[in-house]
Design a protein around this motif. Structure first.
Motif, short mmCIF file in Angstrom:
data_model
loop_
_atom_site.label_atom_id
_atom_site.label_comp_id
_atom_site.label_asym_id
_atom_site.label_seq_id
_atom_site.Cartn_x
_atom_site.Cartn_y
_atom_site.Cartn_z
N UNK A 59 -39.12 61.39 -12.47
CA UNK A 59 -39.02 62.79 -12.03
C UNK A 59 -40.10 63.62 -12.71
N UNK A 60 -40.35 63.36 -13.98
CA UNK A 60 -41.36 64.11 -14.71
C UNK A 60 -42.75 63.89 -14.13
N UNK A 61 -43.11 62.63 -13.86
CA UNK A 61 -44.44 62.36 -13.31
C UNK A 61 -44.57 62.93 -11.89
N UNK A 62 -43.46 62.92 -11.14
CA UNK A 62 -43.48 63.52 -9.80
C UNK A 62 -43.71 65.02 -9.88
N UNK A 63 -43.04 65.69 -10.82
CA UNK A 63 -43.20 67.14 -10.98
C UNK A 63 -44.59 67.49 -11.50
N UNK A 64 -45.14 66.67 -12.38
CA UNK A 64 -46.50 66.90 -12.86
C UNK A 64 -47.49 66.76 -11.71
N UNK A 65 -47.28 65.77 -10.86
CA UNK A 65 -48.14 65.57 -9.69
C UNK A 65 -48.03 66.74 -8.72
N UNK A 66 -46.80 67.21 -8.50
CA UNK A 66 -46.58 68.35 -7.61
C UNK A 66 -47.24 69.60 -8.18
N UNK A 67 -47.13 69.83 -9.47
CA UNK A 67 -47.77 70.97 -10.11
C UNK A 67 -49.29 70.90 -9.96
N UNK A 68 -49.85 69.71 -10.16
CA UNK A 68 -51.29 69.53 -9.98
C UNK A 68 -51.74 69.81 -8.55
#
Length: 85
Positions: A59-68
């Motif tokens: 979930x964290x890597x998905x949210x970081x990707x979405x933020x980017x």
């Protein structure tokens, strides 16, 4: 198998980012995939020190990707129109 996963997750992330930034009607699936993959890379560089590409899908890597991807779309909107939507 990894490249297929990158394309699918990149498309989902790009699509969600385009909905958040209200640019979904202006871009197609190809641009959604590109924005998602480049946004994930940028988010990984900025937040995770470049290690997001080696990290498992969480979930964290998905949210970081979405933020980017959202930041990338904001920059594109700023360059195109002179303002962020």
């Amino acid at each position: 198998m990894g490249i297929i996963l990158w394309l699918i997750i990149g498309g989902i992330i790009g699509w969600l980012a385009s909905i958040i930034m209200r640019t979904d009607a202006q871009q197609g699936i190809f641009l959604n995939i590109v924005v998602g993959i480049v946004g994930a890379f940028l988010g990984g560089l900025i937040i995770s020190g470049g290690s997001i590409n080696n990290a498992p899908l969480t979930v964290t890597s998905f949210l970081v990707s979405l933020l980017g991807a959202v930041v990338l779309l904001a920059i594109v909107n700023l360059v195109r129109r002179g303002r962020v939507r």
